[in-house]
Design a protein around this motif. Structure first.
Motif, mmCIF file in Angstrom:
data_model
loop_
_atom_site.group_PDB
_atom_site.id
_atom_site.type_symbol
_atom_site.label_atom_id
_atom_site.label_comp_id
_atom_site.label_asym_id
_atom_site.label_seq_id
_atom_site.Cartn_x
_atom_site.Cartn_y
_atom_site.Cartn_z
ATOM 1 N N PRO A 69 0.812 -0.948 0.166
ATOM 2 C CA PRO A 69 0.237 0.036 -0.043
ATOM 3 C C PRO A 69 1.348 1.183 0.056
ATOM 4 C CG PRO A 69 0.276 -1.389 2.216
ATOM 5 C CD PRO A 69 0.940 -1.672 1.130
ATOM 6 N N SER A 70 0.707 2.349 -0.354
ATOM 7 C CA SER A 70 0.664 3.768 -0.304
ATOM 8 C C SER A 70 1.448 3.777 0.838
ATOM 9 C CB SER A 70 0.096 4.507 -0.620
ATOM 10 O OG SER A 70 0.521 5.632 -0.222
ATOM 11 N N GLY A 71 2.815 4.799 1.179
ATOM 12 C CA GLY A 71 3.714 4.489 2.723
ATOM 13 C C GLY A 71 4.433 3.577 2.712
ATOM 14 N N ASN A 73 7.174 -0.005 1.346
ATOM 15 C CA ASN A 73 8.064 -0.077 0.758
ATOM 16 C C ASN A 73 8.255 -1.472 0.161
ATOM 17 O OD1 ASN A 73 9.070 2.843 -1.076
ATOM 18 N ND2 ASN A 73 10.628 2.827 0.681
ATOM 19 N N GLU A 106 2.207 6.901 6.943
ATOM 20 C CA GLU A 106 1.619 7.713 6.632
ATOM 21 C C GLU A 106 2.552 8.511 8.032
ATOM 22 O OE1 GLU A 106 -2.035 9.390 7.188
ATOM 23 O OE2 GLU A 106 -2.983 7.601 7.689
#
Length: 190
Positions: A69-71, A73, A106
């Motif tokens: 997901p975003s945030g 690696n 985030e």
């Protein structure tokens, strides 16, 4: 004399193996032979197990790959995801007065501690109620603000922090209590 069916026109969609008097079709890794014995179709590796990838598995022709997901690696094992610490790599939009606080996926910008009357600031995270102020009579002497990272996967029950009363002020009494934020009863004191 055996006729090698694989040399002229390959009757298979992928690999042809000549046998005595006939032939066999084989498929590349990530494909499976269909019931007709000739055609190969892509295997959906993602449907075999939900544990191939930590977050999401994406099927591709003859293979699969993992995405995060975003945030996060994707790690070198090509399966696991690791949180990006935006505060550590200085990839955040907090003002100079705010503090960057990393949270999974985030970050948050925390405003500086503001001491409410009758408290006065002592340092970045401590407020004091001066003894000479009559409004401080039944108030705690100091209020200390701490922001903590609560990492998931921690074994429970687990001590999060420790507070200790002091003998510095004779006749003082101490009350420890969770004032708010424990509506779900996740925390307790001992």
């Amino acid at each position: 004399i055996d006729v090698n069916e694989c040399t002229n026109e390959n009757p298979c969609t992928q690999t042809c193996v000549n046998t005595y008097g006939s032939f066999l079709c084989r498929c590349e890794p990530g494909y499976e032979l269909e019931a007709d014995g000739v055609n190969c179709s892509d295997m959906d590796e993602c449907s075999f197990s939900e544990f191939l990838c930590q977050h999401e598995c994406v099927n591709s022709p003859g293979s699969y790959y993992c995405i995060c997901p975003s945030g996060y690696n994707l790690l070198d094992d090509s399966r696991s995801c690791q949180d990006i610490n935006e505060c550590e790599i200085r990839n955040f939009t907090c003002t100079a007065q705010q503090t960057c606080f990393n949270i999974p996926g985030e970050y948050k910008c925390l405003d500086p501690v503001r001491c409410e009357e009758p408290y006065i600031p002592i340092n970045d995270n401590r407020c004091m109620c001066p003894a000479e102020n009559p409004g401080c009579r039944d108030q705690p002497f100091t209020i200390l603000y701490r922001v903590m990272d609560m990492v998931s996967g921690r074994s429970v029950p687990s001590d999060i922090f420790q507070m200790q009363a002091t003998t510095r002020y004779p006749g003082a009494y101490y009350i420890f209590q969770i004032k708010s934020g424990n509506e779900g009863r996740e925390f307790y004191m001992r």
